[in-house]
Design a protein around this motif. Structure first.
Motif, PDB file in Angstrom:
ATOM      1  N   ARG A 161       6.532  12.753  -7.560  1.00  0.00           N
ATOM      2  CA  ARG A 161       6.627  12.261  -6.176  1.00  0.00           C
ATOM      3  C   ARG A 161       8.027  12.487  -5.609  1.00  0.00           C
ATOM      4  NH1 ARG A 161       3.514   8.012  -8.412  1.00  0.00           N
ATOM      5  NH2 ARG A 161       5.378   6.691  -8.623  1.00  0.00           N
ATOM      6  N   ASN A 162       9.039  12.222  -6.421  1.00  0.00           N
ATOM      7  CA  ASN A 162      10.402  12.412  -5.944  1.00  0.00           C
ATOM      8  C   ASN A 162      10.730  13.878  -5.717  1.00  0.00           C
ATOM      9  OD1 ASN A 162      11.369   9.717  -5.752  1.00  0.00           O
ATOM     10  ND2 ASN A 162      11.581   9.616  -7.975  1.00  0.00           N
ATOM     11  N   TYR A 163      10.204  14.744  -6.602  1.00  0.00           N
ATOM     12  CA  TYR A 163      10.417  16.187  -6.448  1.00  0.00           C
ATOM     13  C   TYR A 163       9.803  16.663  -5.138  1.00  0.00           C
ATOM     14  CZ  TYR A 163      10.899  21.059  -7.935  1.00  0.00           C
ATOM     15  OH  TYR A 163      11.251  22.374  -8.018  1.00  0.00           O
ATOM     16  N   ARG A 164       8.589  16.214  -4.905  1.00  0.00           N
ATOM     17  CA  ARG A 164       7.880  16.611  -3.678  1.00  0.00           C
ATOM     18  C   ARG A 164       8.635  16.121  -2.450  1.00  0.00           C
ATOM     19  NH1 ARG A 164       3.495  13.910  -0.733  1.00  0.00           N
ATOM     20  NH2 ARG A 164       2.257  15.467   0.389  1.00  0.00           N
ATOM     21  N   ARG A 165       9.064  14.868  -2.490  1.00  0.00           N
ATOM     22  CA  ARG A 165       9.758  14.318  -1.319  1.00  0.00           C
ATOM     23  C   ARG A 165      11.071  15.042  -1.073  1.00  0.00           C
ATOM     24  NH1 ARG A 165      10.465   7.939   0.304  1.00  0.00           N
ATOM     25  NH2 ARG A 165      11.638   8.292   2.229  1.00  0.00           N
ATOM     26  N   ALA A 166      11.807  15.360  -2.122  1.00  0.00           N
ATOM     27  CA  ALA A 166      13.085  16.051  -1.950  1.00  0.00           C
ATOM     28  C   ALA A 166      12.893  17.358  -1.195  1.00  0.00           C
ATOM     29  CB  ALA A 166      13.730  16.310  -3.313  1.00  0.00           C
ATOM     30  N   PHE A 167      11.895  18.144  -1.591  1.00  0.00           N
ATOM     31  CA  PHE A 167      11.707  19.453  -0.970  1.00  0.00           C
ATOM     32  C   PHE A 167      11.032  19.364   0.392  1.00  0.00           C
ATOM     33  CE2 PHE A 167      12.751  21.117  -5.143  1.00  0.00           C
ATOM     34  CZ  PHE A 167      13.461  22.257  -4.818  1.00  0.00           C
ATOM     35  N   LEU A 168      10.256  18.309   0.636  1.00  0.00           N
ATOM     36  CA  LEU A 168       9.679  18.144   1.965  1.00  0.00           C
ATOM     37  C   LEU A 168      10.740  17.690   2.955  1.00  0.00           C
ATOM     38  CD1 LEU A 168       6.197  16.513   1.262  1.00  0.00           C
ATOM     39  CD2 LEU A 168       6.684  18.866   1.930  1.00  0.00           C
ATOM     40  N   VAL A 169      11.637  16.812   2.509  1.00  0.00           N
ATOM     41  CA  VAL A 169      12.720  16.368   3.373  1.00  0.00           C
ATOM     42  C   VAL A 169      13.649  17.530   3.694  1.00  0.00           C
ATOM     43  CG1 VAL A 169      14.826  14.969   3.404  1.00  0.00           C
ATOM     44  CG2 VAL A 169      12.663  13.943   2.711  1.00  0.00           C
ATOM     45  N   ASN A 170      13.911  18.362   2.697  1.00  0.00           N
ATOM     46  CA  ASN A 170      14.807  19.502   2.909  1.00  0.00           C
ATOM     47  C   ASN A 170      14.437  20.630   1.962  1.00  0.00           C
ATOM     48  OD1 ASN A 170      16.852  21.300   3.438  1.00  0.00           O
ATOM     49  ND2 ASN A 170      18.476  20.078   2.494  1.00  0.00           N
ATOM     50  N   PRO A 171      13.686  21.622   2.424  1.00  0.00           N
ATOM     51  CA  PRO A 171      13.328  22.749   1.558  1.00  0.00           C
ATOM     52  C   PRO A 171      14.544  23.467   0.977  1.00  0.00           C
ATOM     53  CG  PRO A 171      11.948  22.757   3.513  1.00  0.00           C
ATOM     54  CD  PRO A 171      13.008  21.710   3.737  1.00  0.00           C
ATOM     55  N   LEU A 172      15.708  23.299   1.588  1.00  0.00           N
ATOM     56  CA  LEU A 172      16.919  23.922   1.068  1.00  0.00           C
ATOM     57  C   LEU A 172      17.815  22.892   0.374  1.00  0.00           C
ATOM     58  CD1 LEU A 172      17.835  26.456   3.899  1.00  0.00           C
ATOM     59  CD2 LEU A 172      16.456  26.783   1.852  1.00  0.00           C
ATOM     60  N   VAL A 173      17.199  21.903  -0.249  1.00  0.00           N
ATOM     61  CA  VAL A 173      17.944  20.903  -0.997  1.00  0.00           C
ATOM     62  C   VAL A 173      18.795  21.588  -2.061  1.00  0.00           C
ATOM     63  CG1 VAL A 173      15.969  20.561  -2.550  1.00  0.00           C
ATOM     64  CG2 VAL A 173      17.732  18.815  -2.414  1.00  0.00           C
ATOM     65  N   ASP A 174      19.985  21.055  -2.293  1.00  0.00           N
ATOM     66  CA  ASP A 174      20.885  21.577  -3.318  1.00  0.00           C
ATOM     67  C   ASP A 174      20.258  21.303  -4.691  1.00  0.00           C
ATOM     68  OD1 ASP A 174      22.931  22.116  -5.115  1.00  0.00           O
ATOM     69  OD2 ASP A 174      24.494  21.279  -3.829  1.00  0.00           O
ATOM     70  N   ILE A 175      19.937  22.345  -5.433  1.00  0.00           N
ATOM     71  CA  ILE A 175      19.223  22.172  -6.709  1.00  0.00           C
ATOM     72  C   ILE A 175      20.147  22.233  -7.918  1.00  0.00           C
ATOM     73  CG2 ILE A 175      17.094  23.110  -5.743  1.00  0.00           C
ATOM     74  CD1 ILE A 175      17.643  25.710  -7.200  1.00  0.00           C
TER      75      ILE A 175
ATOM     76  N   GLY B 278      16.694   7.626   3.656  1.00  0.00           N
ATOM     77  CA  GLY B 278      15.393   8.158   3.255  1.00  0.00           C
ATOM     78  C   GLY B 278      15.284   9.660   3.333  1.00  0.00           C
ATOM     79  N   LYS B 279      16.311  10.323   3.878  1.00  0.00           N
ATOM     80  CA  LYS B 279      16.304  11.785   3.949  1.00  0.00           C
ATOM     81  C   LYS B 279      17.379  12.399   3.043  1.00  0.00           C
ATOM     82  CE  LYS B 279      14.538  12.143   8.702  1.00  0.00           C
ATOM     83  NZ  LYS B 279      15.088  10.955   9.357  1.00  0.00           N
ATOM     84  N   PHE B 280      17.852  11.633   2.081  1.00  0.00           N
ATOM     85  CA  PHE B 280      18.872  12.130   1.153  1.00  0.00           C
ATOM     86  C   PHE B 280      18.142  12.904   0.051  1.00  0.00           C
ATOM     87  CE2 PHE B 280      23.209  10.759  -0.773  1.00  0.00           C
ATOM     88  CZ  PHE B 280      23.424  12.048  -1.222  1.00  0.00           C
ATOM     89  N   ALA B 281      17.862  14.169   0.336  1.00  0.00           N
ATOM     90  CA  ALA B 281      17.024  14.974  -0.551  1.00  0.00           C
ATOM     91  C   ALA B 281      17.603  15.086  -1.954  1.00  0.00           C
ATOM     92  CB  ALA B 281      16.813  16.361   0.049  1.00  0.00           C
ATOM     93  N   GLU B 282      18.925  15.236  -2.060  1.00  0.00           N
ATOM     94  CA  GLU B 282      19.548  15.410  -3.373  1.00  0.00           C
ATOM     95  C   GLU B 282      19.350  14.179  -4.258  1.00  0.00           C
ATOM     96  OE1 GLU B 282      20.923  18.569  -0.911  1.00  0.00           O
ATOM     97  OE2 GLU B 282      20.874  16.406  -0.547  1.00  0.00           O
ATOM     98  N   ALA B 283      19.341  12.995  -3.655  1.00  0.00           N
ATOM     99  CA  ALA B 283      19.117  11.776  -4.440  1.00  0.00           C
ATOM    100  C   ALA B 283      17.707  11.756  -5.007  1.00  0.00           C
ATOM    101  CB  ALA B 283      19.368  10.536  -3.581  1.00  0.00           C
ATOM    102  N   PHE B 284      16.737  12.139  -4.202  1.00  0.00           N
ATOM    103  CA  PHE B 284      15.354  12.181  -4.684  1.00  0.00           C
ATOM    104  C   PHE B 284      15.174  13.251  -5.756  1.00  0.00           C
ATOM    105  CE2 PHE B 284      14.740  10.097  -0.542  1.00  0.00           C
ATOM    106  CZ  PHE B 284      13.993   8.996  -0.943  1.00  0.00           C
ATOM    107  N   LEU B 285      15.855  14.384  -5.604  1.00  0.00           N
ATOM    108  CA  LEU B 285      15.729  15.439  -6.604  1.00  0.00           C
ATOM    109  C   LEU B 285      16.353  14.993  -7.930  1.00  0.00           C
ATOM    110  CD1 LEU B 285      14.637  18.306  -6.989  1.00  0.00           C
ATOM    111  CD2 LEU B 285      16.905  19.162  -6.422  1.00  0.00           C
ATOM    112  N   ALA B 286      17.486  14.328  -7.866  1.00  0.00           N
ATOM    113  CA  ALA B 286      18.111  13.829  -9.091  1.00  0.00           C
ATOM    114  C   ALA B 286      17.212  12.800  -9.769  1.00  0.00           C
ATOM    115  CB  ALA B 286      19.469  13.220  -8.767  1.00  0.00           C
TER     116      ALA B 286
END
Length: 394
Positions: free
Chosen positions: A117-131, A75-83
Motif C-alpha cells: 500500500r505504501n509503495y503504491r501510494r508513493a508512486f501515485l503521489v509522485n511517479p518521479l519519487v526519489d527511489i 500526505g503527499k510526502f512520497a519519499e516517506a511512504f516509499l521508505a
C-alpha cells in the motif's frame, strides 16, 4: 502490489552471499538531525531526515516512528511512504528471498501488505519519487559477478543499481544500450523483462525524455494487461501495480510533456475504472488551474477530498484553489477545516492568513499569520518572509 522490483537477483542457496546494502550518506550527524527535529517538530522533512540516520544505525523502531510522523504531517510526502514500503525488507533482509520463494512467515504477511500500500501510494503521489532509499535495502552485488565476469552485470544489472543510487542519466544510457543489443540479437532471445521496461520508463521520465517515457509505459500497460488476464485465468499470479495505475503514470507523463488534452482523457479513463485513484483528480485540477478554469479545478479538488478524506493536504489544495477563484468565504472555511484536521501543518495556516488579508479581515489575519510564524519550519523561509511582510502592512 509492488511494481516489478526485479533488480535484485538471487542465485540460489549455493550462491556467494551478496554484499551488504549501502549506507545512506547524510550531510550531518544523527545528533545534529535529532536537534533539528526537536527544534522543527512540525517539519516532515526533519522527521524524514532523522529517520534515515536511525536507518543507518538499524534502529528500526525509531526509523519507523519518524517516517510515520513525516507521512502524517504531509500526505503527499512520497519519499516517506516509499521508505515505509521498504522498511520491512530492511528489518528482515531475507524477506526478499522468502517472498520470491513464496515462503513468507505468517507474522510478516501484514507488513508486506502494508508495504504494498505504501509503495503504491508513493508512486501515485509522485511517479518521479526519489527511489534512492532502495539502495539502502536491496542486496548488494554478489561476489559471483567478480568470479564469472562483469560484462552481463555492467550491461544489465548495473542500470538498476544506477537507478537505486539516483544516477538516472547513467541508468538511461545502460537501458538503451541493453535494448539495442537485445534487438540486434534477433528473435529467440526472449522478451525484455517487465521490470526493465518499468525502470527504463522511469529513467526516461527522470531525465525528462517524455516521449520515450510515454512509449515505455505504453508497453508496460500492455504487459500488465496480459498479466492480469493470466491472473484471472489461473488465479495464482501476483500482479504488481495494476494496469490502471500504469495508465495513471502514462497520463502524468503526457501532462509533463504538455499534452494536456491526452492527459485529461487518460485521467478520466483511470477514474472510470477506479474512482479510488484520487491523485487523478488532483492532477486534473492542476491542469485546469493552469488554464485558469477554476470552476473545473474546484470541482476536481472536491472530488479528490471525497475520494481520500484521510489526507488533509487535499483540503489545503481545495482552499487555495477557492481563494484563487475569488471564493474567499469558502476558502476560509475549507482552510480552517484543513487546520482542524492537521493542526501541526503550517501550510493551511499560512494560506488562511493570506486569504484573510485579501478579504480585509485584519484582526483575524494578524492572529493567523502570527500563529504561522510560531509554528513554521525554518525551511519555509519564503513563506515566513511573506507572512512578516503582510503583518507589517496590517
Amino acid at each position: 502490489m509492488r511494481a516489478p522490483v526485479l533488480a535484485f537477483v538471487f542465485l540460489g542457496s549455493a550462491a556467494v552471499a551478496p554484499l551488504a546494502a549501502q549506507r545512506i550518506n547524510l550531510p550531518v550527524s544523527r545528533q545534529e538531525l535529532e536537534t533539528r527535529v526537536k527544534a522543527d517538530s512540525n517539519d516532515p522533512a526533519a522527521h524524514y531526515n532523522v529517520a534515515l540516520a536511525y536507518w543507518n544505525e538499524k534502529r528500526w523502531d525509531d526509523a519507523e516512528r519518524e517516517l510515520r510522523s513525516a507521512a502524517a504531517l504531509d500526505g503527499k510526502f512520497a519519499e516517506a511512504f516509499l521508505a515505509l514500503a521498504y522498511l520491512p525488507y530492511a528489518r528482515r533482509p531475507k524477506l526478499w528471498e522468502e517472498e520470491l520463494d513464496d515462503r513468507v512467515p505468517k507474522e510478516w504477511e501484514k507488513p508486506i501488505e502494508e508495504s504494498d500500500r505504501n509503495y503504491r501510494r508513493a508512486f501515485l503521489v509522485n511517479p518521479l519519487v526519489d527511489i534512492r532509499i532502495q539502495a539502502a535495502v536491496k542486496p548488494g552485488r554478489s561476489a559471483l559477478w567478480d568470479l564469472f565476469g562483469s560484462a552481463t552485470y555492467d550491461l544489465f544489472y548495473q542500470a538498476f543499481d544506477d537507478m537505486a543510487m539516483g544516477k538516472y542519466e547513467d541508468a538511461h544510457g545502460r537501458f538503451v544500450r541493453y535494448e539495442r543489443e537485445k534487438r540486434l540479437a534477433g528473435p529467440g532471445t526472449g522478451k525484455i523483462p517487465m521490470s526493465f521496461l518499468w525502470f527504463q520508463g522511469l529513467a526516461a521520465a527522470h531525465t525528462q525524455r517524455w516521449d520515450e517515457a510515454i512509449r515505455k509505459f505504453g508497453e508496460v500497460m500492455d504487459r500488465a494487461a496480459e498479466a492480469e488476464k493470466k491472473a484471472e485465468e489461473k488465479d495464482l499470479i501476483r500482479v504488481p501495480l495494476r494496469t490502471n495505475e500504469y495508465r495513471y503514470f502514462l497520463a502524468t507523463f503526457q501532462q509533463a510533456a504538455g499534452n494536456t488534452g491526452e492527459a485529461l482523457r487518460l485521467y478520466r479513463e483511470v477514474l472510470e475504472k477506479d474512482i479510488g485513484v484520487y491523485m487523478a483528480h488532483v492532477q486534473m485540477a492542476n491542469i485546469y488551474e493552469g488554464q485558469r478554469d477554476y470552476e473545473n479545478a474546484v470541482a476536481e479538488r472536491r472530488r479528490a477530498v471525497d475520494a481520500m478524506p484521510d489526507d488533509p493536504s487535499l483540503l489545503t489544495d481545495l482552499g487555495l484553489t477557492l481563494g484563487k477563484a475569488g471564493q474567499l468565504a469558502e476558502a476560509t472555511q475549507t482552510l480552517q477545516q484543513a487546520i482542524d484536521a492537521a493542526p501541526r501543518d503550517a501550510r493551511p495556516v499560512f494560506w488562511l492568513g493570506l486569504v484573510q488579508v485579501q478579504a480585509g479581515q485584519k484582526a483575524e489575519a494578524k492572529a493567523t499569520l502570527t500563529r504561522f510564524l510560531a509554528m513554521a519550519p525554518a525551511r519555509y523561509d519564503k513563506q515566513i518572509a511573506l507572512a512578516k511582510q503582510r503583518l507589517a502592512g496590517l
